[in-house]
Scaffold this motif. Structure first.
Motif, PDB file in Angstrom:
ATOM      1  N   THR A 160      -5.315   8.332  11.128  1.00 27.30           N
ATOM      2  CA  THR A 160      -3.883   8.098  11.266  1.00 27.30           C
ATOM      3  C   THR A 160      -3.143   8.780  10.129  1.00 27.30           C
ATOM      4  OG1 THR A 160      -4.473   5.888  12.100  1.00 27.30           O
ATOM      5  CG2 THR A 160      -2.141   6.309  11.652  1.00 27.30           C
ATOM      6  N   ASP A 161      -2.247   9.690  10.477  1.00 25.45           N
ATOM      7  CA  ASP A 161      -1.489  10.380   9.436  1.00 25.45           C
ATOM      8  C   ASP A 161      -0.418   9.487   8.830  1.00 25.45           C
ATOM      9  OD1 ASP A 161      -2.239  13.491   9.498  1.00 25.45           O
ATOM     10  OD2 ASP A 161      -2.402  12.647  11.505  1.00 25.45           O
ATOM     11  N   ARG A 162       0.128   8.565   9.614  1.00 25.76           N
ATOM     12  CA  ARG A 162       1.110   7.634   9.083  1.00 25.76           C
ATOM     13  C   ARG A 162       1.145   6.379   9.957  1.00 25.76           C
ATOM     14  NH1 ARG A 162       5.304   9.128   5.786  1.00 25.76           N
ATOM     15  NH2 ARG A 162       3.785  10.759   5.276  1.00 25.76           N
ATOM     16  N   ILE A 163       1.140   5.229   9.319  1.00 26.78           N
ATOM     17  CA  ILE A 163       1.394   3.970  10.021  1.00 26.78           C
ATOM     18  C   ILE A 163       2.845   3.596   9.766  1.00 26.78           C
ATOM     19  CG2 ILE A 163       0.868   1.513  10.192  1.00 26.78           C
ATOM     20  CD1 ILE A 163      -2.002   2.121   9.495  1.00 26.78           C
ATOM     21  N   VAL A 164       3.589   3.414  10.842  1.00 25.71           N
ATOM     22  CA  VAL A 164       4.997   3.036  10.756  1.00 25.71           C
ATOM     23  C   VAL A 164       5.114   1.539  10.997  1.00 25.71           C
ATOM     24  CG1 VAL A 164       7.281   3.260  11.817  1.00 25.71           C
ATOM     25  CG2 VAL A 164       5.878   5.291  11.439  1.00 25.71           C
ATOM     26  N   CYS A 165       5.610   0.818  10.007  1.00 27.62           N
ATOM     27  CA  CYS A 165       5.877  -0.610  10.144  1.00 27.62           C
ATOM     28  C   CYS A 165       7.375  -0.830  10.259  1.00 27.62           C
ATOM     29  CB  CYS A 165       5.318  -1.376   8.948  1.00 27.62           C
ATOM     30  SG  CYS A 165       3.513  -1.402   8.897  1.00 27.62           S
ATOM     31  N   VAL A 166       7.761  -1.816  11.047  1.00 32.92           N
ATOM     32  CA  VAL A 166       9.186  -2.064  11.270  1.00 32.92           C
ATOM     33  C   VAL A 166       9.762  -3.025  10.248  1.00 32.92           C
ATOM     34  CG1 VAL A 166       9.117  -1.481  13.717  1.00 32.92           C
ATOM     35  CG2 VAL A 166       8.645  -3.840  12.996  1.00 32.92           C
ATOM     36  N   SER A 167       8.930  -3.494   9.326  1.00 31.48           N
ATOM     37  CA  SER A 167       9.414  -4.325   8.220  1.00 31.48           C
ATOM     38  C   SER A 167       8.438  -4.186   7.061  1.00 31.48           C
ATOM     39  CB  SER A 167       9.538  -5.792   8.638  1.00 31.48           C
ATOM     40  OG  SER A 167       8.258  -6.342   8.930  1.00 31.48           O
ATOM     41  N   ALA A 168       8.948  -4.440   5.861  1.00 33.08           N
ATOM     42  CA  ALA A 168       8.067  -4.444   4.697  1.00 33.08           C
ATOM     43  C   ALA A 168       7.045  -5.570   4.800  1.00 33.08           C
ATOM     44  CB  ALA A 168       8.902  -4.594   3.422  1.00 33.08           C
ATOM     45  N   ALA A 169       7.439  -6.675   5.425  1.00 30.61           N
ATOM     46  CA  ALA A 169       6.507  -7.793   5.604  1.00 30.61           C
ATOM     47  C   ALA A 169       5.354  -7.402   6.517  1.00 30.61           C
ATOM     48  CB  ALA A 169       7.244  -9.003   6.175  1.00 30.61           C
ATOM     49  N   GLU A 170       5.635  -6.617   7.549  1.00 28.17           N
ATOM     50  CA  GLU A 170       4.564  -6.163   8.434  1.00 28.17           C
ATOM     51  C   GLU A 170       3.597  -5.260   7.665  1.00 28.17           C
ATOM     52  OE1 GLU A 170       4.253  -4.434  12.946  1.00 28.17           O
ATOM     53  OE2 GLU A 170       5.559  -3.343  11.560  1.00 28.17           O
ATOM     54  N   ARG A 171       4.137  -4.417   6.790  1.00 21.83           N
ATOM     55  CA  ARG A 171       3.266  -3.581   5.966  1.00 21.83           C
ATOM     56  C   ARG A 171       2.388  -4.447   5.062  1.00 21.83           C
ATOM     57  NH1 ARG A 171       4.724   1.325   1.659  1.00 21.83           N
ATOM     58  NH2 ARG A 171       2.758   1.196   0.543  1.00 21.83           N
ATOM     59  N   ARG A 172       2.964  -5.458   4.438  1.00 20.48           N
ATOM     60  CA  ARG A 172       2.176  -6.329   3.563  1.00 20.48           C
ATOM     61  C   ARG A 172       1.074  -7.041   4.330  1.00 20.48           C
ATOM     62  NH1 ARG A 172       7.358  -7.338   1.367  1.00 20.48           N
ATOM     63  NH2 ARG A 172       7.571  -9.264   2.590  1.00 20.48           N
ATOM     64  N   THR A 173       1.360  -7.441   5.566  1.00 27.27           N
ATOM     65  CA  THR A 173       0.337  -8.077   6.385  1.00 27.27           C
ATOM     66  C   THR A 173      -0.826  -7.118   6.624  1.00 27.27           C
ATOM     67  OG1 THR A 173       1.935  -9.529   7.476  1.00 27.27           O
ATOM     68  CG2 THR A 173      -0.128  -9.126   8.639  1.00 27.27           C
ATOM     69  N   GLY A 174      -0.530  -5.850   6.903  1.00 29.50           N
ATOM     70  CA  GLY A 174      -1.584  -4.860   7.082  1.00 29.50           C
ATOM     71  C   GLY A 174      -2.380  -4.639   5.806  1.00 29.50           C
ATOM     72  N   GLU A 175      -1.675  -4.512   4.682  1.00 24.79           N
ATOM     73  CA  GLU A 175      -2.359  -4.301   3.412  1.00 24.79           C
ATOM     74  C   GLU A 175      -3.250  -5.499   3.063  1.00 24.79           C
ATOM     75  OE1 GLU A 175       0.700  -1.420   0.955  1.00 24.79           O
ATOM     76  OE2 GLU A 175       1.112  -3.566   1.025  1.00 24.79           O
ATOM     77  N   ASN A 176      -2.755  -6.703   3.318  1.00 23.69           N
ATOM     78  CA  ASN A 176      -3.546  -7.901   3.030  1.00 23.69           C
ATOM     79  C   ASN A 176      -4.790  -7.996   3.917  1.00 23.69           C
ATOM     80  OD1 ASN A 176      -1.735  -8.686   1.061  1.00 23.69           O
ATOM     81  ND2 ASN A 176      -0.572 -10.025   2.424  1.00 23.69           N
ATOM     82  N   ALA A 177      -4.743  -7.336   5.084  1.00 25.44           N
ATOM     83  CA  ALA A 177      -5.903  -7.305   5.974  1.00 25.44           C
ATOM     84  C   ALA A 177      -6.879  -6.195   5.611  1.00 25.44           C
ATOM     85  CB  ALA A 177      -5.439  -7.128   7.421  1.00 25.44           C
ATOM     86  N   GLY A 178      -6.563  -5.431   4.566  1.00 22.08           N
ATOM     87  CA  GLY A 178      -7.472  -4.380   4.121  1.00 22.08           C
ATOM     88  C   GLY A 178      -7.219  -3.025   4.732  1.00 22.08           C
ATOM     89  N   VAL A 179      -6.067  -2.841   5.427  1.00 23.20           N
ATOM     90  CA  VAL A 179      -5.743  -1.537   6.010  1.00 23.20           C
ATOM     91  C   VAL A 179      -5.205  -0.644   4.903  1.00 23.20           C
ATOM     92  CG1 VAL A 179      -4.388  -0.302   7.735  1.00 23.20           C
ATOM     93  CG2 VAL A 179      -5.222  -2.620   8.225  1.00 23.20           C
ATOM     94  N   ARG A 180      -5.871   0.475   4.656  1.00 22.80           N
ATOM     95  CA  ARG A 180      -5.468   1.421   3.620  1.00 22.80           C
ATOM     96  C   ARG A 180      -4.993   2.689   4.309  1.00 22.80           C
ATOM     97  NH1 ARG A 180      -5.327  -2.630   1.615  1.00 22.80           N
ATOM     98  NH2 ARG A 180      -6.741  -3.589   0.102  1.00 22.80           N
TER      99      ARG A 180
END
Length: 377
Positions: free
Chosen positions: A135-155
């Motif tokens: 994936t060249d870029r993951i687009v999140c529609v909120s900063a909270a959604e990004r934090r949820t991904g990061e907390n799940a280990g998505v880098r």
């Protein structure tokens, strides 16, 4: 460029349609692969984009290999410079089919592992972590959604681009010639609470129905309308049977008249990225009560949390918030005015489209042109 999309209805369909409209107006060649016979397929064809039938279901299962191969054939036929995959299932199939060979944008529209539990959730998190490499870029529609991904280990390389809405389309009656039509006529004359969303566990209409008796105890003349359809429709109708004040519209082509008819809009979701319905309601000048899930705090105007944000899955807190606002007409009007100004300043669909276009240029050198050639068949 090509949008790969599953589902073909609801908020995701509206987001993709708005993106396609703006991209076509900017001179891009745009194709969409989505389930046939859906509102998205019809909408993007009406806009002038190529819509390719992709037979794909919502859930992973035995058909996954066939669905991925079918999307791969479409990708080879269209040969896009960039692929934008929307939601978990399209993200799964597109990244399996491409494996990084074409610049790939993935937009979860809420993470799949939030919708499930146990082993299934663990597997979904493992997949999202692995697929980030393609994936060249993951687009999140909120900063909270990004934090949820990061907390799940998505880098991954991330972009946060808020959802946007067409503020003119959802203008309140004072700013728009249209007013609530006959489809919004209901028995009674009490204040009207409207919930717009797919009838499913994610959107939390069952929590709303659990809260409704307490709301009626405080405001006996209150009325509730659930706008939409979905897999939980029968169960929700059965739960609402004792209450003559609860009404179901089924699927509607345009929710705007219902926002205009509402005194108050509610969406008690269990999980989201950033829900579209509250933004549409606020664009219509209506206050919203929302569950405290990803994107909710970011979507509300400053200071509205006190009145409009409730713990997710808590019928008592939801009932208390609805009862307080239904009993305070001037406060509702004030919150509604502030909500519309907030959407105009921060969540206009043109702002979203420009941010996505800039991302495309960064990843694939996509340029706007005056001339659009048809996609080879």
């Amino acid at each position: 460029m090509l949008h790969a999309v599953q589902p073909g209805d609801g908020g995701v369909a509206r987001v993709v349609t708005d993106l396609v409209r703006g991209q076509l107006a900017a001179g891009l060649r745009v194709a969409v692969a989505c389930p046939p016979g859906t509102e998205l397929a019809a909408a993007v064809r009406a806009e002038g984009a190529e819509a390719y039938d992709w037979r794909v279901g919502r859930e992973p299962g035995p058909a996954l290999l066939r669905e991925t191969r079918e999307l791969g054939r479409l990708l080879r036929a269209v040969r896009p410079a960039l692929v934008h995959a929307h939601s978990a299932k399209a993200g799964l199939c597109a990244r399996l089919a491409l494996r990084g060979r074409v610049p790939t944008v993935y937009q979860p529209h809420a993470w799949s592992f939030e919708a499930v539990g146990g082993t299934t959730a663990a597997l979904a998190r493992m997949w999202e972590r692995a697929a980030a490499h393609w994936t060249d870029r993951i687009v999140c529609v909120s900063a909270a959604e990004r934090r949820t991904g990061e907390n799940a280990g998505v880098r991954a390389a991330w972009s946060v681009i808020h959802n946007g809405v067409d503020a003119a389309r959802f203008a309140p009656p004072a700013d728009a010639p249209a007013s609530p039509g006959p489809e919004c006529e209901l028995p009674g004359a009490g204040p009207l609470v409207v919930c717009v969303g797919r009838l499913c566990r994610q959107k939390g209409q069952d929590v709303l129905l659990d809260a409704w008796p307490t709301v009626l105890a405080a405001v006996p003349e209150a009325r509730l309308v659930l706008v939409g359809d979905g897999p939980d429709a029968a169960a929700l109708r059965a739960a609402a049977d004792p209450y003559f004040s609860v009404h179901f519209t089924g699927a509607v082509a345009d929710p705007a008249p219902w926002y205009r008819a509402a005194d108050l809009v509610v969406l008690p979701s269990r999980w989201e990225g950033m829900a579209l319905a509250p933004l549409e309601a606020m664009a219509s000048g209506r206050p919203v009560v929302v569950g405290d899930v990803d994107g909710a705090r970011e979507s509300l105007p400053p200071g509205h949390e006190e009145h409009c944000l409730v713990p997710s899955g808590d019928p008592a807190a939801l009932a208390a918030a609805l009862g307080r606002l239904l009993g305070r007409t001037e406060l509702r009007h004030s919150l509604g005015r502030e909500a519309r100004e907030h959407v105009l300043s921060r969540f206009d669909v043109r702002r979203t489209g420009a941010a996505v276009a800039e991302l495309y240029r960064e990843l694939a050198g996509v340029r706007c042109t005056e001339h659009r050639e048809p996609i080879a068949q």
